[in-house]
Design a protein around this motif. Sequence first.
Motif, PDB file in Angstrom:
ATOM      1  N   GLU A  28       0.851  -1.193   0.000  1.00 49.32           N
ATOM      2  CA  GLU A  28       0.000   0.000   0.000  1.00 49.32           C
ATOM      3  C   GLU A  28       0.887   1.243   0.000  1.00 49.32           C
ATOM      4  N   LEU A  30       1.125   5.056   0.312  1.00 43.34           N
ATOM      5  CA  LEU A  30       0.266   6.046   0.957  1.00 43.34           C
ATOM      6  C   LEU A  30       0.489   7.451   0.409  1.00 43.34           C
ATOM      7  N   THR A  31       1.732   7.800   0.073  1.00 47.92           N
ATOM      8  CA  THR A  31       2.057   9.119  -0.476  1.00 47.92           C
ATOM      9  C   THR A  31       3.091   8.946  -1.573  1.00 47.92           C
ATOM     10  N   PRO A  34      -2.009   7.586  -3.300  1.00 48.92           N
ATOM     11  CA  PRO A  34      -2.348   6.247  -2.808  1.00 48.92           C
ATOM     12  C   PRO A  34      -2.393   5.226  -3.957  1.00 48.92           C
ATOM     13  N   TYR A  60       4.783   4.065   2.909  1.00 43.43           N
ATOM     14  CA  TYR A  60       4.162   2.808   2.478  1.00 43.43           C
ATOM     15  C   TYR A  60       3.970   1.871   3.671  1.00 43.43           C
ATOM     16  N   PRO A  85       3.724   4.576   9.227  1.00 47.52           N
ATOM     17  CA  PRO A  85       4.171   3.967   7.967  1.00 47.52           C
ATOM     18  C   PRO A  85       5.678   4.073   7.803  1.00 47.52           C
TER      19      PRO A  85
END
Length: 606
Positions: A28, A30-31, A34, A60, A85
Amino acid sequence: MTIGATYLGDDRCDFSLWGPTLDQVTLEILTPEPQSHPLGQDDWGYWRTSLDNIPPGTRYQYRLNGDRLRPDPMSRFQPEGVHGPSAVVNQGDFSWQDEAWRGIPLEESIIYELHIGTFTAAGTFEAAISRLADLKALGITTIEIMPVAQFPGDRNWGYDGAYPFAVQNSYGGPDGLRSLVNAAHQAGLAVILDVVYNHFGPEGNYSRDFGPYFTDNYQTPWGGAINFDDAYSHGVRQFVIENALYWLREYHFDGLRLDAIHAIYDGGAKHILAELSDRLTQFNQTATYPRYLIAESDLNDVRIIRPRPDHGLGMDAQWSDDFHHSLHTLLTGEQQGYYEDFGSCQQLATAWRESFVYRWTYSPHRKRFHGSDTRDRPPSQFVICSQNHDQVGNRMLGERLSQLVSFDGLKLAAAATLLNPGIPLLFMGEEYGEDSPFLYFIDHQDADLVEAVRQGRKREFEAFHASGTPPDAASLETLKTSTLKWHKRDSGHHQILLNFYQYLIQRRNTNPAITTGDRQQIQTQYNNESRWFSVHQSQANHSIWAIFNFGETLIQSPPAPNQTWTKTLDSSESIWQGFGPTAPQTLKGSESIKIPPLTVVLYENS
Protein backbone atom coordinates in the motif's frame (compact mmCIF):
# COMPACT_ATOMS: atom_id res chain seq x y z
CA MET A 1 20.02 -10.22 -2.23
CA THR A 2 18.44 -6.90 -1.31
CA ILE A 3 15.62 -6.81 1.22
CA GLY A 4 13.32 -4.00 2.21
CA ALA A 5 12.68 -0.96 0.04
CA THR A 6 15.74 -0.31 -2.15
CA TYR A 7 15.73 2.99 -4.01
CA LEU A 8 17.31 2.58 -7.47
CA GLY A 9 17.25 6.19 -8.66
CA ASP A 10 14.97 8.04 -11.06
CA ASP A 11 12.03 7.45 -8.72
CA ARG A 12 12.26 3.67 -9.15
CA CYS A 13 12.22 1.37 -6.12
CA ASP A 14 12.48 -2.37 -5.46
CA PHE A 15 10.34 -3.75 -2.65
CA SER A 16 11.20 -7.09 -1.03
CA LEU A 17 9.46 -8.57 2.00
CA TRP A 18 10.07 -11.92 3.69
CA GLY A 19 6.81 -13.62 4.68
CA PRO A 20 7.01 -17.38 4.05
CA THR A 21 3.76 -18.28 5.83
CA LEU A 22 1.61 -15.49 4.40
CA ASP A 23 -1.03 -16.23 1.78
CA GLN A 24 -1.39 -12.73 0.39
CA VAL A 25 0.58 -9.47 0.56
CA THR A 26 -0.40 -6.11 -0.88
CA LEU A 27 1.94 -3.13 -0.94
CA GLU A 28 0.00 0.00 0.00
CA ILE A 29 1.62 3.22 -1.22
CA LEU A 30 0.27 6.05 0.96
CA THR A 31 2.06 9.12 -0.48
CA PRO A 32 2.35 11.03 -2.68
CA GLU A 33 -0.53 9.21 -4.44
CA PRO A 34 -2.35 6.25 -2.81
CA GLN A 35 -1.74 2.98 -4.71
CA SER A 36 -2.23 -0.74 -4.07
CA HIS A 37 0.05 -3.40 -5.56
CA PRO A 38 -0.48 -7.13 -4.95
CA LEU A 39 2.88 -8.89 -4.67
CA GLY A 40 4.05 -12.28 -5.89
CA GLN A 41 5.97 -14.76 -3.74
CA ASP A 42 9.14 -16.65 -4.76
CA ASP A 43 10.24 -20.11 -3.61
CA TRP A 44 12.13 -18.73 -0.60
CA GLY A 45 9.19 -16.87 0.85
CA TYR A 46 10.01 -13.37 -0.44
CA TRP A 47 7.31 -11.10 -1.86
CA ARG A 48 8.70 -8.69 -4.46
CA THR A 49 7.91 -5.95 -6.93
CA SER A 50 9.62 -3.02 -8.68
CA LEU A 51 7.72 0.24 -9.15
CA ASP A 52 8.19 3.55 -10.92
CA ASN A 53 7.07 6.94 -9.62
CA ILE A 54 8.28 6.20 -6.07
CA PRO A 55 10.31 9.24 -4.97
CA PRO A 56 12.42 9.24 -1.78
CA GLY A 57 10.22 9.90 1.25
CA THR A 58 7.30 7.86 -0.14
CA ARG A 59 5.27 6.43 2.76
CA TYR A 60 4.16 2.81 2.48
CA GLN A 61 2.85 -0.17 4.46
CA TYR A 62 1.95 -3.82 3.78
CA ARG A 63 -1.52 -5.35 4.00
CA LEU A 64 -1.19 -8.96 5.15
CA ASN A 65 -3.69 -11.62 4.09
CA GLY A 66 -6.13 -8.87 3.09
CA ASP A 67 -6.46 -7.70 6.68
CA ARG A 68 -3.68 -6.32 8.90
CA LEU A 69 -1.87 -3.16 7.77
CA ARG A 70 1.72 -3.12 9.00
CA PRO A 71 4.96 -1.13 8.57
CA ASP A 72 7.87 -2.81 6.83
CA PRO A 73 9.97 -4.86 9.32
CA MET A 74 12.94 -4.03 7.06
CA SER A 75 12.08 -0.31 7.01
CA ARG A 76 14.98 2.11 6.51
CA PHE A 77 13.14 4.96 8.23
CA GLN A 78 10.07 5.38 10.47
CA PRO A 79 9.47 9.15 10.39
CA GLU A 80 6.27 8.86 12.45
CA GLY A 81 7.59 6.33 14.94
CA VAL A 82 7.25 2.58 15.43
CA HIS A 83 3.52 2.44 14.68
CA GLY A 84 3.51 4.72 11.64
CA PRO A 85 4.17 3.97 7.97
CA SER A 86 7.62 3.27 6.60
CA ALA A 87 9.44 5.66 4.26
CA VAL A 88 11.60 5.08 1.18
CA VAL A 89 15.17 6.32 1.70
CA ASN A 90 17.63 7.26 -1.02
CA GLN A 91 20.88 5.89 0.38
CA GLY A 92 22.84 7.28 -2.56
CA ASP A 93 22.02 10.96 -2.13
CA PHE A 94 24.52 11.67 0.66
CA SER A 95 27.80 13.35 -0.26
CA TRP A 96 30.39 11.31 1.61
CA GLN A 97 33.72 13.04 2.18
CA ASP A 98 35.66 10.21 3.80
CA GLU A 99 37.25 8.71 0.68
CA ALA A 100 40.72 8.92 2.25
CA TRP A 101 39.64 7.18 5.47
CA ARG A 102 41.47 3.88 6.09
CA GLY A 103 40.27 2.97 9.56
CA ILE A 104 41.95 2.41 12.93
CA PRO A 105 43.64 -0.94 13.67
CA LEU A 106 41.69 -2.65 16.42
CA GLU A 107 44.79 -3.10 18.59
CA GLU A 108 45.38 0.67 18.53
CA SER A 109 41.83 1.55 19.54
CA ILE A 110 40.78 3.63 22.53
CA ILE A 111 36.99 3.43 22.54
CA TYR A 112 34.54 6.02 23.88
CA GLU A 113 31.03 4.66 24.46
CA LEU A 114 28.26 7.22 24.14
CA HIS A 115 24.48 7.46 24.11
CA ILE A 116 23.22 9.96 21.54
CA GLY A 117 20.24 11.12 23.61
CA THR A 118 22.32 12.08 26.68
CA PHE A 119 25.70 12.88 25.14
CA THR A 120 24.53 16.46 24.51
CA ALA A 121 21.63 18.58 25.72
CA ALA A 122 20.09 18.49 22.23
CA GLY A 123 20.40 14.69 22.05
CA THR A 124 20.90 14.48 18.27
CA PHE A 125 23.49 13.21 15.80
CA GLU A 126 24.11 16.77 14.67
CA ALA A 127 24.80 17.97 18.21
CA ALA A 128 27.23 15.08 18.78
CA ILE A 129 29.37 16.35 15.89
CA SER A 130 30.18 19.48 17.87
CA ARG A 131 31.95 17.36 20.51
CA LEU A 132 34.13 15.24 18.23
CA ALA A 133 37.05 17.67 18.51
CA ASP A 134 36.99 17.28 22.29
CA LEU A 135 37.21 13.50 22.01
CA LYS A 136 40.02 13.75 19.47
CA ALA A 137 41.95 16.10 21.78
CA LEU A 138 41.51 13.63 24.64
CA GLY A 139 43.15 10.93 22.55
CA ILE A 140 40.12 8.84 21.67
CA THR A 141 40.46 6.88 18.42
CA THR A 142 37.00 5.30 18.21
CA ILE A 143 33.50 6.23 19.31
CA GLU A 144 31.00 3.49 20.03
CA ILE A 145 27.37 4.55 19.68
CA MET A 146 24.69 2.79 21.70
CA PRO A 147 21.88 1.38 19.49
CA VAL A 148 20.07 3.80 17.19
CA ALA A 149 17.57 1.41 15.56
CA GLN A 150 14.06 2.88 15.78
CA PHE A 151 12.55 2.48 19.25
CA PRO A 152 9.23 3.67 20.76
CA GLY A 153 8.96 7.38 21.54
CA ASP A 154 11.85 9.82 21.76
CA ARG A 155 14.05 8.43 24.56
CA ASN A 156 15.43 4.98 25.23
CA TRP A 157 18.77 3.26 25.79
CA GLY A 158 18.24 1.74 22.34
CA TYR A 159 17.97 -1.93 23.29
CA ASP A 160 14.19 -1.76 22.73
CA GLY A 161 14.68 -1.26 19.00
CA ALA A 162 11.79 -2.51 16.85
CA TYR A 163 13.16 -1.82 13.34
CA PRO A 164 16.80 -2.96 13.03
CA PHE A 165 17.36 -1.16 9.68
CA ALA A 166 15.67 2.15 10.60
CA VAL A 167 17.60 5.06 12.15
CA GLN A 168 15.88 6.68 15.15
CA ASN A 169 13.78 9.63 13.98
CA SER A 170 14.20 11.75 17.12
CA TYR A 171 18.01 11.60 16.80
CA GLY A 172 17.99 12.95 13.24
CA GLY A 173 17.22 9.94 11.05
CA PRO A 174 19.41 8.53 8.26
CA ASP A 175 20.92 11.84 7.13
CA GLY A 176 21.87 12.79 10.67
CA LEU A 177 23.64 9.50 11.29
CA ARG A 178 25.53 9.62 8.01
CA SER A 179 26.61 13.18 8.82
CA LEU A 180 27.97 12.06 12.18
CA VAL A 181 29.97 9.14 10.76
CA ASN A 182 31.24 11.34 7.91
CA ALA A 183 32.37 14.05 10.35
CA ALA A 184 33.99 11.50 12.66
CA HIS A 185 36.05 10.04 9.81
CA GLN A 186 37.09 13.52 8.71
CA ALA A 187 38.23 14.16 12.29
CA GLY A 188 40.24 10.92 12.31
CA LEU A 189 37.84 8.96 14.50
CA ALA A 190 36.49 5.48 13.81
CA VAL A 191 32.84 4.72 14.63
CA ILE A 192 31.40 1.47 15.99
CA LEU A 193 27.64 0.85 16.21
CA ASP A 194 26.01 -1.20 18.96
CA VAL A 195 23.50 -3.63 17.39
CA VAL A 196 21.04 -6.05 19.00
CA TYR A 197 20.46 -9.49 17.48
CA ASN A 198 19.26 -11.35 20.56
CA HIS A 199 15.73 -9.90 20.82
CA PHE A 200 13.36 -7.26 19.45
CA GLY A 201 11.86 -4.47 21.55
CA PRO A 202 8.47 -5.10 23.18
CA GLU A 203 6.56 -2.28 21.47
CA GLY A 204 6.12 -1.58 17.76
CA ASN A 205 7.74 -4.73 16.42
CA TYR A 206 5.28 -6.55 14.16
CA SER A 207 7.65 -9.19 12.83
CA ARG A 208 5.51 -12.03 14.21
CA ASP A 209 2.79 -10.99 11.76
CA PHE A 210 5.14 -11.55 8.83
CA GLY A 211 6.77 -14.86 9.64
CA PRO A 212 8.51 -17.07 12.20
CA TYR A 213 11.09 -14.57 13.41
CA PHE A 214 10.88 -16.13 16.88
CA THR A 215 11.27 -19.64 18.23
CA ASP A 216 9.73 -21.21 21.32
CA ASN A 217 12.75 -23.43 21.81
CA TYR A 218 14.58 -20.81 23.86
CA GLN A 219 13.82 -17.82 26.07
CA THR A 220 15.93 -14.72 26.60
CA PRO A 221 15.80 -12.40 29.64
CA TRP A 222 13.89 -9.98 27.40
CA GLY A 223 11.30 -12.37 25.95
CA GLY A 224 11.16 -14.71 22.99
CA ALA A 225 14.38 -15.78 21.28
CA ILE A 226 15.05 -14.92 17.65
CA ASN A 227 14.77 -17.94 15.36
CA PHE A 228 18.24 -18.85 14.11
CA ASP A 229 17.91 -22.64 13.95
CA ASP A 230 14.22 -23.61 13.72
CA ALA A 231 11.94 -23.98 10.70
CA TYR A 232 12.20 -21.07 8.24
CA SER A 233 15.29 -19.76 10.05
CA HIS A 234 17.03 -19.13 6.71
CA GLY A 235 15.04 -15.93 6.24
CA VAL A 236 15.82 -14.69 9.75
CA ARG A 237 19.51 -15.39 9.31
CA GLN A 238 19.48 -13.50 6.02
CA PHE A 239 17.70 -10.61 7.75
CA VAL A 240 20.41 -10.32 10.42
CA ILE A 241 23.38 -10.74 8.10
CA GLU A 242 22.03 -8.18 5.64
CA ASN A 243 21.38 -5.81 8.53
CA ALA A 244 24.98 -6.05 9.74
CA LEU A 245 26.41 -5.49 6.26
CA TYR A 246 23.92 -2.66 5.67
CA TRP A 247 25.38 -0.60 8.54
CA LEU A 248 28.92 -1.16 7.28
CA ARG A 249 28.12 -0.52 3.64
CA GLU A 250 25.52 2.25 3.71
CA TYR A 251 26.66 4.13 6.83
CA HIS A 252 30.43 3.47 6.62
CA PHE A 253 30.68 2.14 10.18
CA ASP A 254 34.07 0.74 11.13
CA GLY A 255 32.61 -2.10 13.13
CA LEU A 256 29.73 -3.46 15.13
CA ARG A 257 29.42 -4.22 18.81
CA LEU A 258 27.09 -7.23 19.12
CA ASP A 259 24.93 -7.01 22.23
CA ALA A 260 24.74 -9.98 24.63
CA ILE A 261 25.63 -12.76 22.23
CA HIS A 262 25.18 -15.28 25.06
CA ALA A 263 21.46 -14.79 24.39
CA ILE A 264 21.81 -15.53 20.67
CA TYR A 265 20.80 -19.18 20.59
CA ASP A 266 21.70 -21.32 17.59
CA GLY A 267 22.06 -25.09 17.83
CA GLY A 268 22.70 -25.55 14.10
CA ALA A 269 25.91 -26.85 12.56
CA LYS A 270 26.97 -23.30 11.62
CA HIS A 271 26.27 -20.67 14.25
CA ILE A 272 24.77 -17.44 12.96
CA LEU A 273 27.79 -15.51 14.26
CA ALA A 274 30.15 -17.83 12.37
CA GLU A 275 28.15 -17.18 9.21
CA LEU A 276 28.24 -13.45 9.89
CA SER A 277 32.01 -13.63 10.38
CA ASP A 278 32.41 -15.45 7.06
CA ARG A 279 30.32 -12.83 5.28
CA LEU A 280 32.34 -10.03 6.86
CA THR A 281 35.55 -11.67 5.63
CA GLN A 282 34.12 -11.58 2.11
CA PHE A 283 33.07 -7.95 2.60
CA ASN A 284 36.54 -6.94 3.81
CA GLN A 285 38.21 -8.46 0.75
CA THR A 286 36.86 -5.62 -1.39
CA ALA A 287 36.54 -2.89 1.27
CA THR A 288 38.97 0.02 1.40
CA TYR A 289 39.51 -0.51 5.13
CA PRO A 290 38.77 -3.45 7.44
CA ARG A 291 35.59 -3.64 9.52
CA TYR A 292 35.40 -5.43 12.88
CA LEU A 293 32.97 -7.44 14.98
CA ILE A 294 33.16 -7.05 18.77
CA ALA A 295 31.03 -9.35 20.93
CA GLU A 296 29.58 -8.67 24.34
CA SER A 297 29.40 -11.97 26.20
CA ASP A 298 29.36 -13.15 29.81
CA LEU A 299 30.44 -16.68 28.85
CA ASN A 300 34.23 -16.17 29.16
CA ASP A 301 34.43 -18.42 26.09
CA VAL A 302 37.58 -17.93 24.05
CA ARG A 303 36.03 -19.76 21.10
CA ILE A 304 34.10 -16.54 20.38
CA ILE A 305 37.29 -14.83 19.19
CA ARG A 306 39.17 -17.78 17.76
CA PRO A 307 39.52 -17.58 13.96
CA ARG A 308 37.12 -19.56 11.81
CA PRO A 309 39.86 -21.98 10.59
CA ASP A 310 40.50 -22.80 14.27
CA HIS A 311 36.81 -23.69 14.75
CA GLY A 312 36.01 -20.39 16.43
CA LEU A 313 33.20 -17.92 15.74
CA GLY A 314 35.67 -15.47 14.24
CA MET A 315 34.77 -12.38 16.27
CA ASP A 316 37.60 -9.85 16.30
CA ALA A 317 37.28 -9.03 20.01
CA GLN A 318 35.03 -9.51 23.03
CA TRP A 319 34.31 -7.64 26.25
CA SER A 320 35.98 -8.76 29.48
CA ASP A 321 33.54 -8.35 32.36
CA ASP A 322 36.06 -9.97 34.71
CA PHE A 323 38.45 -7.01 34.45
CA HIS A 324 35.67 -4.55 35.28
CA HIS A 325 34.39 -6.61 38.19
CA SER A 326 37.87 -7.13 39.65
CA LEU A 327 38.64 -3.41 39.50
CA HIS A 328 35.20 -2.25 40.65
CA THR A 329 35.16 -4.43 43.76
CA LEU A 330 38.65 -3.32 44.78
CA LEU A 331 37.62 0.33 44.47
CA THR A 332 34.15 0.13 46.05
CA GLY A 333 34.18 -2.95 48.29
CA GLU A 334 30.81 -4.00 46.84
CA GLN A 335 30.04 -7.72 47.05
CA GLN A 336 26.38 -8.06 46.05
CA GLY A 337 25.20 -10.14 43.09
CA TYR A 338 27.92 -11.26 40.70
CA TYR A 339 30.43 -9.06 42.55
CA GLU A 340 30.64 -11.78 45.21
CA ASP A 341 33.02 -13.61 42.84
CA PHE A 342 35.55 -10.75 43.02
CA GLY A 343 37.36 -8.43 45.39
CA SER A 344 41.07 -9.34 45.60
CA CYS A 345 44.26 -7.93 44.11
CA GLN A 346 45.08 -11.46 43.00
CA GLN A 347 42.01 -11.44 40.76
CA LEU A 348 42.95 -8.08 39.24
CA ALA A 349 46.42 -9.48 38.55
CA THR A 350 44.84 -12.50 36.84
CA ALA A 351 42.47 -10.35 34.79
CA TRP A 352 45.38 -8.13 33.76
CA ARG A 353 47.57 -11.03 32.71
CA GLU A 354 44.94 -13.45 31.35
CA SER A 355 41.95 -11.14 30.49
CA PHE A 356 39.60 -13.56 32.28
CA VAL A 357 39.64 -14.42 35.98
CA TYR A 358 37.39 -17.44 35.56
CA ARG A 359 39.07 -19.83 33.10
CA TRP A 360 37.23 -23.05 33.86
CA THR A 361 37.48 -22.32 37.56
CA TYR A 362 34.70 -22.50 40.11
CA SER A 363 32.42 -19.47 40.36
CA PRO A 364 30.68 -19.18 43.77
CA HIS A 365 28.03 -16.86 42.32
CA ARG A 366 27.18 -19.23 39.46
CA LYS A 367 27.80 -22.30 41.63
CA ARG A 368 29.55 -24.00 38.74
CA PHE A 369 32.80 -23.97 36.80
CA HIS A 370 33.04 -21.11 34.34
CA GLY A 371 35.20 -19.76 31.52
CA SER A 372 38.10 -20.89 29.34
CA ASP A 373 41.83 -20.37 28.88
CA THR A 374 42.86 -17.25 26.92
CA ARG A 375 46.59 -17.88 26.54
CA ASP A 376 46.39 -18.48 22.78
CA ARG A 377 44.73 -15.10 22.14
CA PRO A 378 46.42 -11.66 22.46
CA PRO A 379 45.23 -9.01 24.97
CA SER A 380 44.17 -6.81 22.04
CA GLN A 381 41.17 -9.10 21.49
CA PHE A 382 39.64 -8.09 24.83
CA VAL A 383 37.80 -4.82 25.55
CA ILE A 384 38.24 -3.68 29.15
CA CYS A 385 36.74 -0.81 31.13
CA SER A 386 36.13 0.62 34.59
CA GLN A 387 32.64 1.86 33.62
CA ASN A 388 30.12 1.25 30.84
CA HIS A 389 26.41 1.84 30.24
CA ASP A 390 25.40 -1.52 31.76
CA GLN A 391 27.49 -1.35 34.91
CA VAL A 392 26.40 2.23 35.64
CA GLY A 393 22.87 2.29 34.27
CA ASN A 394 21.73 -1.00 35.77
CA ARG A 395 22.30 0.32 39.28
CA MET A 396 19.09 1.53 40.87
CA LEU A 397 20.31 5.14 41.09
CA GLY A 398 22.63 4.98 38.07
CA GLU A 399 25.69 6.01 40.07
CA ARG A 400 28.94 6.45 38.23
CA LEU A 401 32.26 5.71 39.94
CA SER A 402 32.54 9.44 40.68
CA GLN A 403 29.65 8.98 43.13
CA LEU A 404 31.02 5.79 44.68
CA VAL A 405 34.75 6.36 45.21
CA SER A 406 37.11 9.21 46.07
CA PHE A 407 38.97 11.35 43.55
CA ASP A 408 42.08 9.26 44.20
CA GLY A 409 40.02 6.15 43.42
CA LEU A 410 39.01 7.66 40.08
CA LYS A 411 42.66 8.13 39.18
CA LEU A 412 43.37 4.49 40.05
CA ALA A 413 40.48 3.41 37.79
CA ALA A 414 41.76 5.54 34.91
CA ALA A 415 45.31 4.22 35.18
CA ALA A 416 44.23 0.58 35.48
CA THR A 417 42.15 0.92 32.31
CA LEU A 418 44.61 2.86 30.17
CA LEU A 419 47.81 1.09 31.19
CA ASN A 420 46.28 -2.32 30.48
CA PRO A 421 47.32 -4.08 27.24
CA GLY A 422 43.69 -4.77 26.32
CA ILE A 423 41.48 -2.39 24.33
CA PRO A 424 40.37 0.36 26.75
CA LEU A 425 36.79 1.61 26.66
CA LEU A 426 35.68 4.80 28.41
CA PHE A 427 32.05 5.55 29.18
CA MET A 428 31.02 9.08 28.20
CA GLY A 429 31.88 11.61 30.87
CA GLU A 430 34.15 9.41 32.96
CA GLU A 431 37.20 11.26 31.64
CA TYR A 432 36.26 14.34 33.68
CA GLY A 433 34.43 12.60 36.52
CA GLU A 434 30.87 13.38 35.42
CA ASP A 435 28.75 13.06 38.54
CA SER A 436 25.32 13.09 36.94
CA PRO A 437 23.92 9.54 37.02
CA PHE A 438 23.16 7.48 33.96
CA LEU A 439 19.67 6.13 34.62
CA TYR A 440 17.41 3.75 32.77
CA PHE A 441 14.76 5.60 30.74
CA ILE A 442 11.97 4.77 28.28
CA ASP A 443 9.23 6.53 26.33
CA HIS A 444 6.84 3.66 25.58
CA GLN A 445 3.42 4.66 24.29
CA ASP A 446 1.75 1.60 25.84
CA ALA A 447 0.66 2.52 29.40
CA ASP A 448 0.51 -1.12 30.50
CA LEU A 449 4.06 -1.69 29.28
CA VAL A 450 5.28 1.40 31.12
CA GLU A 451 3.78 0.09 34.35
CA ALA A 452 5.27 -3.35 33.73
CA VAL A 453 8.71 -1.74 33.40
CA ARG A 454 8.23 0.14 36.67
CA GLN A 455 7.19 -2.99 38.57
CA GLY A 456 9.89 -5.11 36.95
CA ARG A 457 12.66 -2.76 38.02
CA LYS A 458 11.35 -2.66 41.57
CA ARG A 459 11.49 -6.45 41.74
CA GLU A 460 14.95 -6.48 40.18
CA PHE A 461 16.43 -4.17 42.80
CA GLU A 462 14.64 -5.88 45.66
CA ALA A 463 16.56 -9.01 44.66
CA PHE A 464 19.76 -7.01 45.18
CA HIS A 465 18.48 -5.83 48.58
CA ALA A 466 18.50 -2.22 47.42
CA SER A 467 16.38 0.14 49.47
CA GLY A 468 14.30 2.96 48.05
CA THR A 469 12.39 3.42 44.80
CA PRO A 470 14.03 3.53 41.36
CA PRO A 471 13.61 6.84 39.48
CA ASP A 472 10.67 6.70 37.10
CA ALA A 473 12.05 5.33 33.83
CA ALA A 474 9.19 6.96 31.89
CA SER A 475 9.82 10.48 33.18
CA LEU A 476 11.44 13.05 30.91
CA GLU A 477 13.27 14.32 33.98
CA THR A 478 15.09 10.98 34.21
CA LEU A 479 16.57 11.59 30.77
CA LYS A 480 17.52 15.17 31.61
CA THR A 481 19.18 14.09 34.84
CA SER A 482 21.29 11.61 32.88
CA THR A 483 22.54 14.14 30.31
CA LEU A 484 26.24 15.08 30.41
CA LYS A 485 27.11 18.43 31.95
CA TRP A 486 30.02 19.34 29.66
CA HIS A 487 30.84 22.62 31.40
CA LYS A 488 32.16 20.71 34.42
CA ARG A 489 35.23 19.54 32.51
CA ASP A 490 36.61 23.09 32.40
CA SER A 491 37.34 23.65 36.08
CA GLY A 492 38.28 22.16 39.44
CA HIS A 493 38.94 18.48 39.99
CA HIS A 494 36.98 17.67 36.81
CA GLN A 495 39.60 19.47 34.72
CA ILE A 496 42.44 17.80 36.62
CA LEU A 497 40.96 14.36 35.98
CA LEU A 498 40.49 15.21 32.29
CA ASN A 499 44.16 16.14 32.08
CA PHE A 500 45.07 12.92 33.91
CA TYR A 501 43.17 10.83 31.33
CA GLN A 502 44.75 12.77 28.48
CA TYR A 503 48.24 12.23 29.90
CA LEU A 504 47.66 8.50 30.40
CA ILE A 505 46.58 8.18 26.78
CA GLN A 506 49.74 10.00 25.71
CA ARG A 507 51.85 7.54 27.71
CA ARG A 508 49.92 4.65 26.15
CA ASN A 509 50.59 5.96 22.66
CA THR A 510 54.28 6.63 23.42
CA ASN A 511 55.39 3.37 25.04
CA PRO A 512 54.65 0.13 23.12
CA ALA A 513 55.22 -1.89 26.30
CA ILE A 514 51.79 -0.74 27.50
CA THR A 515 50.08 -2.35 24.52
CA THR A 516 52.27 -5.44 24.42
CA GLY A 517 50.67 -8.30 22.54
CA ASP A 518 52.75 -10.98 24.25
CA ARG A 519 51.26 -12.36 27.44
CA GLN A 520 54.66 -13.84 28.33
CA GLN A 521 55.94 -10.28 28.70
CA ILE A 522 53.42 -9.44 31.43
CA GLN A 523 54.52 -10.20 35.01
CA THR A 524 52.36 -9.33 37.98
CA GLN A 525 52.76 -9.28 41.77
CA TYR A 526 50.19 -8.58 44.46
CA ASN A 527 49.39 -8.64 48.15
CA ASN A 528 45.75 -9.17 49.03
CA GLU A 529 46.15 -8.14 52.64
CA SER A 530 48.02 -4.88 51.97
CA ARG A 531 45.89 -4.32 48.84
CA TRP A 532 48.63 -3.55 46.31
CA PHE A 533 49.22 -4.80 42.81
CA SER A 534 52.18 -4.30 40.44
CA VAL A 535 52.75 -5.11 36.79
CA HIS A 536 55.90 -5.26 34.66
CA GLN A 537 55.40 -5.26 30.89
CA SER A 538 57.90 -5.33 28.04
CA GLN A 539 57.84 -4.92 24.27
CA ALA A 540 61.07 -4.87 22.24
CA ASN A 541 63.38 -2.40 24.05
CA HIS A 542 60.59 -0.76 26.06
CA SER A 543 59.34 -1.58 29.56
CA ILE A 544 56.95 -0.25 32.18
CA TRP A 545 56.58 -0.97 35.87
CA ALA A 546 53.37 0.24 37.52
CA ILE A 547 52.41 -0.09 41.20
CA PHE A 548 48.82 0.38 42.40
CA ASN A 549 48.00 0.87 46.07
CA PHE A 550 44.28 0.25 46.59
CA GLY A 551 44.64 0.39 50.38
CA GLU A 552 44.25 3.14 52.93
CA THR A 553 47.81 2.89 54.30
CA LEU A 554 51.33 3.50 53.00
CA ILE A 555 52.85 0.37 51.44
CA GLN A 556 56.33 -0.82 50.60
CA SER A 557 56.58 -1.96 46.99
CA PRO A 558 58.24 -5.18 45.86
CA PRO A 559 61.76 -4.76 44.46
CA ALA A 560 61.84 -3.03 41.08
CA PRO A 561 62.67 -5.20 38.07
CA ASN A 562 66.34 -5.23 37.16
CA GLN A 563 66.50 -2.10 34.99
CA THR A 564 67.03 1.63 35.37
CA TRP A 565 63.69 3.38 35.71
CA THR A 566 62.35 6.91 35.28
CA LYS A 567 59.08 7.93 36.93
CA THR A 568 56.62 9.28 34.38
CA LEU A 569 53.41 9.33 36.44
CA ASP A 570 52.62 9.63 40.13
CA SER A 571 48.99 10.26 41.04
CA SER A 572 49.99 11.60 44.48
CA GLU A 573 51.72 14.64 42.97
CA SER A 574 50.14 18.05 43.44
CA ILE A 575 49.53 18.48 39.71
CA TRP A 576 47.02 15.62 40.05
CA GLN A 577 45.59 17.01 43.31
CA GLY A 578 47.49 14.43 45.38
CA PHE A 579 48.84 14.71 48.92
CA GLY A 580 52.51 14.52 47.98
CA PRO A 581 54.73 11.85 46.41
CA THR A 582 57.04 9.49 48.25
CA ALA A 583 58.47 7.63 45.23
CA PRO A 584 61.79 8.87 43.77
CA GLN A 585 62.10 10.21 40.24
CA THR A 586 64.67 7.60 39.23
CA LEU A 587 65.07 4.06 40.40
CA LYS A 588 67.44 1.15 39.93
CA GLY A 589 66.61 -2.52 39.78
CA SER A 590 65.98 -4.29 43.10
CA GLU A 591 65.19 -1.02 44.89
CA SER A 592 61.92 -0.77 46.77
CA ILE A 593 59.77 2.35 47.19
CA LYS A 594 56.97 3.61 49.38
CA ILE A 595 53.57 4.26 47.81
CA PRO A 596 50.92 6.43 49.53
CA PRO A 597 47.32 5.20 49.93
CA LEU A 598 45.11 5.12 46.83
CA THR A 599 48.01 5.95 44.52
CA VAL A 600 49.38 4.69 41.22
CA VAL A 601 53.00 5.19 40.20
CA LEU A 602 54.36 4.47 36.71
CA TYR A 603 58.02 3.95 35.85
CA GLU A 604 59.29 3.54 32.29
CA ASN A 605 62.49 2.31 30.66
CA SER A 606 63.39 2.60 26.99
